[in-house]
Design an enzyme around this catalytic site. Structure first.
Site, PDB file in Angstrom:
ATOM      1  N   LYS A  37       0.786  -1.172  -0.001  1.00 41.08           N
ATOM      2  CA  LYS A  37      -0.011   0.096   0.072  1.00 41.08           C
ATOM      3  C   LYS A  37       0.810   1.285  -0.034  1.00 41.08           C
ATOM      4  O   LYS A  37       0.527   2.152  -0.733  1.00 41.08           O
ATOM      5  CB  LYS A  37      -1.056  -0.031   1.054  1.00 41.08           C
ATOM      6  CG  LYS A  37      -2.025  -0.991   0.980  1.00 41.08           C
ATOM      7  CD  LYS A  37      -3.172  -0.447   2.021  1.00 41.08           C
ATOM      8  CE  LYS A  37      -4.278  -1.545   1.806  1.00 41.08           C
ATOM      9  NZ  LYS A  37      -5.600  -1.023   2.583  1.00 41.08           N
TER      10      LYS A  37
ATOM     11  N   LYS B 196      -7.614  -9.483  -7.449  1.00 44.37           N
ATOM     12  CA  LYS B 196      -8.849  -9.557  -6.668  1.00 44.37           C
ATOM     13  C   LYS B 196      -9.536  -8.560  -7.090  1.00 44.37           C
ATOM     14  O   LYS B 196      -9.297  -7.417  -7.148  1.00 44.37           O
ATOM     15  CB  LYS B 196      -8.411  -9.847  -5.148  1.00 44.37           C
ATOM     16  CG  LYS B 196      -8.085  -8.610  -4.258  1.00 44.37           C
ATOM     17  CD  LYS B 196      -8.245  -8.737  -2.898  1.00 44.37           C
ATOM     18  CE  LYS B 196      -8.317  -7.398  -1.946  1.00 44.37           C
ATOM     19  NZ  LYS B 196      -9.034  -7.465  -1.014  1.00 44.37           N
TER      20      LYS B 196
ATOM     21  N   LYS C 247     -12.804  -3.087  -3.627  1.00 47.95           N
ATOM     22  CA  LYS C 247     -13.575  -1.958  -3.522  1.00 47.95           C
ATOM     23  C   LYS C 247     -12.828  -0.597  -4.391  1.00 47.95           C
ATOM     24  O   LYS C 247     -13.521   0.563  -4.619  1.00 47.95           O
ATOM     25  CB  LYS C 247     -13.896  -1.302  -2.078  1.00 47.95           C
ATOM     26  CG  LYS C 247     -14.951  -2.268  -1.464  1.00 47.95           C
ATOM     27  CD  LYS C 247     -15.190  -1.518  -0.100  1.00 47.95           C
ATOM     28  CE  LYS C 247     -15.085  -2.595   1.022  1.00 47.95           C
ATOM     29  NZ  LYS C 247     -13.823  -2.486   1.699  1.00 47.95           N
TER      30      LYS C 247
HETATM   31  N1  AQP Z   1     -12.252 -10.249  -3.843  1.00 44.70           N
HETATM   32  C1  AQP Z   1     -12.174 -10.827  -2.751  1.00 44.70           C
HETATM   33  N2  AQP Z   1     -12.405 -12.188  -2.699  1.00 44.70           N
HETATM   34  C2  AQP Z   1     -12.937 -12.540  -1.478  1.00 44.70           C
HETATM   35  N3  AQP Z   1     -13.156 -11.990  -0.463  1.00 44.70           N
HETATM   36  C3  AQP Z   1     -12.575 -10.704  -0.443  1.00 44.70           C
HETATM   37  N4  AQP Z   1     -12.604  -9.638   0.570  1.00 44.70           N
HETATM   38  C4  AQP Z   1     -12.212  -8.708  -0.086  1.00 44.70           C
HETATM   39  N5  AQP Z   1     -12.154  -8.562  -1.357  1.00 44.70           N
HETATM   40  C5  AQP Z   1     -12.323 -10.024  -1.699  1.00 44.70           C
HETATM   41  C6  AQP Z   1     -12.871 -10.056   1.868  1.00 44.70           C
HETATM   42  O1  AQP Z   1     -13.722  -9.040   2.398  1.00 44.70           O
HETATM   43  C7  AQP Z   1     -13.329  -8.505   3.628  1.00 44.70           C
HETATM   44  C8  AQP Z   1     -13.313  -7.017   3.635  1.00 44.70           C
HETATM   45  O2  AQP Z   1     -12.157  -6.481   4.207  1.00 44.70           O
HETATM   46  P1  AQP Z   1     -11.711  -4.979   3.983  1.00 44.70           P
HETATM   47  O3  AQP Z   1     -12.883  -4.201   3.613  1.00 44.70           O
HETATM   48  O4  AQP Z   1     -10.889  -4.762   5.170  1.00 44.70           O
HETATM   49  O5  AQP Z   1     -10.807  -4.704   3.015  1.00 44.70           O
HETATM   50  P2  AQP Z   1     -10.188  -5.622   1.727  1.00 44.70           P
HETATM   51  O6  AQP Z   1      -9.885  -7.045   2.221  1.00 44.70           O
HETATM   52  O7  AQP Z   1      -9.194  -4.960   1.342  1.00 44.70           O
HETATM   53  O8  AQP Z   1     -11.324  -5.345   0.711  1.00 44.70           O
HETATM   54  P3  AQP Z   1     -11.534  -4.306  -0.580  1.00 44.70           P
HETATM   55  O9  AQP Z   1     -12.674  -4.852  -1.306  1.00 44.70           O
HETATM   56  O10 AQP Z   1     -10.234  -4.776  -1.452  1.00 44.70           O
HETATM   57  O11 AQP Z   1     -11.348  -3.258   0.117  1.00 44.70           O
HETATM   58  P4  AQP Z   1     -10.258  -1.795  -0.037  1.00 44.70           P
HETATM   59  O12 AQP Z   1     -10.404  -1.559  -1.649  1.00 44.70           O
HETATM   60  O13 AQP Z   1     -10.992  -0.806   0.735  1.00 44.70           O
HETATM   61  O14 AQP Z   1      -9.008  -2.372   0.123  1.00 44.70           O
HETATM   62  C9  AQP Z   1     -12.138  -9.260   4.316  1.00 44.70           C
HETATM   63  O15 AQP Z   1     -12.502 -10.419   4.959  1.00 44.70           O
HETATM   64  C10 AQP Z   1     -11.410  -9.669   2.965  1.00 44.70           C
HETATM   65  O16 AQP Z   1     -10.860 -11.090   3.053  1.00 44.70           O
END
Ligand code: AQP
Length: 332
Positions: free
Chosen positions: A112, A195, A198
């Protein structure tokens, strides 16, 4: 019932299909057998820049989507992280027993911070895993369901808990990560080796939980596949189709093999149409319910406040014990 802790960042207006399949579906399943704490981790979200008014709205929207997806605030403790002050307080204490080098080895920080550049990388982003350790340890959680990218953070949490217990006396349960199955990992529809996220740069490959159904269907019809024309799972050579199969299987509860059989000899168009229907049927009611909840923000805020009070009760006991053990003078 054993304790369980997990959370998501309110980093977008809507959650995406990966959050739903990789996290919410499991949470919903687990909430009956565990004493579950599910948090909207707004303090984590601000480790990268957030617009204040939007953050507030995203926090509500994330909570509404938890509930709409089936997390029951009467069964689980569903709350906003910043409402429970003990998170920030315990994070500070834990930061004093975390090695600088130890924190520096976290690969998510390396990734990051490389993305943001040194001047825009906050100290908060660096100490993010320490705050996460506080989240987990406050509730004496035994299990932490997370994606495999969070495994290293849970390892750090275990190290910190063991270190604290050894140095100051038993204060923390040592938690275990429950890593989601590989089949629960969802990839970007346009770039199926990355992956789904968001914060993806382009919206074209992200299936949003709250998107208009027609829009979601269109994104699925446009998803990247390959030229072979046969619907079967092969993550290595057919990442696009494999990803669509994973989503199909996760949302219907069908085995991948059964879906392959169903679409044998039919083209990708048919398969995508089928998947679009599955996604619209699953996300439609969630979207409706979330919108209903968001129509009455005062009621939603009340539910969150009640749950924060439940979380406070558990968290305050842990924090008071920690303060005592490290020798902070008790306020009388
Ligand atoms: N692509 C994915 N497949 C399976 N599980 C996923 N998770 C996120 N993306 C996938 C799971 O969702 C939860 C959310 O975690 P988070 O909001 O703390 O952040 P993250 O994992 O970094 O998810 P994002 O959507 O990619 O958010 P941003 O963009 O804000 O970093 C976790 O349990 C994760 O495993």
């Amino acid at each position: 019932r054993p304790r369980l802790y997990s959370g998501m960042q309110p980093s977008a207006d809507s959650l995406q299909a990966g959050n739903y399949i990789g996290a919410l579906l499991q949470w919903r399943e687990m909430q009956s057998s565990f004493d579950a704490f599910f948090s909207v981790v707004d303090l984590h979200a601000i480790t990268v820049p957030q617009a204040p008014a939007e953050l507030r709205e995203k926090t509500r929207r994330t909570a509404a989507q938890y509930i709409a997806a089936g997390i029951e605030p009467s069964k689980s403790t569903l709350y906003v992280q910043s409402h429970v002050r003990a998170h920030a307080e315990l994070a500070w204490i834990l930061s004093t027993i975390t090695g600088f080098g130890e924190a520096g080895r976290m690969t998510q920080f390396k990734d990051k911070s490389a993305r943001y550049g040194q001047d825009s990388t906050s100290v908060g982003l660096f100490t993010y895993p320490v705050l996460m350790a506080a989240d987990i340890l406050l509730y004496q959680s035994e299990l932490v369901p997370v994606g495999d990218d969070q495994k290293q953070h849970v390892e750090l949490t275990r190290d910190l808990a063991e270190r604290f217990n050894k140095r100051f006396g038993e204060a923390f349960t040592i938690p275990k990560a429950v890593i989601q199955k590989d089949t629960a990992r969802i990839y970007d529809l346009q770039n199926p080796t990355a992956k789904m996220s968001k914060s993806a740069e382009s919206d074209a490959g992200v299936l949003w939980l709250l998107d208009d159904p027609a829009k979601s269907a269109k994104k699925i019809m446009r998803a990247v596949t390959d030229t072979e024309g046969s619907v079967h799972y092969d993550r290595e050579n057919k990442p696009g189709v494999s990803n669509l199969l994973t989503i199909y299987a996760a949302l219907t509860g069908q085995q991948i093999g059964a879906i392959e059989d169903e679409y044998a000899g039919r083209g990708y168009g048919d398969f995508k149409k089928g998947l679009a229907e599955v996604v619209v049927n699953e996300f439609g009611p969630v979207r409706e319910r979330a919108n209903e909840l968001l129509d009455d923000p005062a009621e939603l805020d009340r539910v969150l406040a009640g749950n924060a009070a439940k979380a406070d009760e558990v968290a305050d006991v842990t924090l008071a014990d920690v303060y005592d053990k490290i020798g902070l003078l008790r306020r009388v």
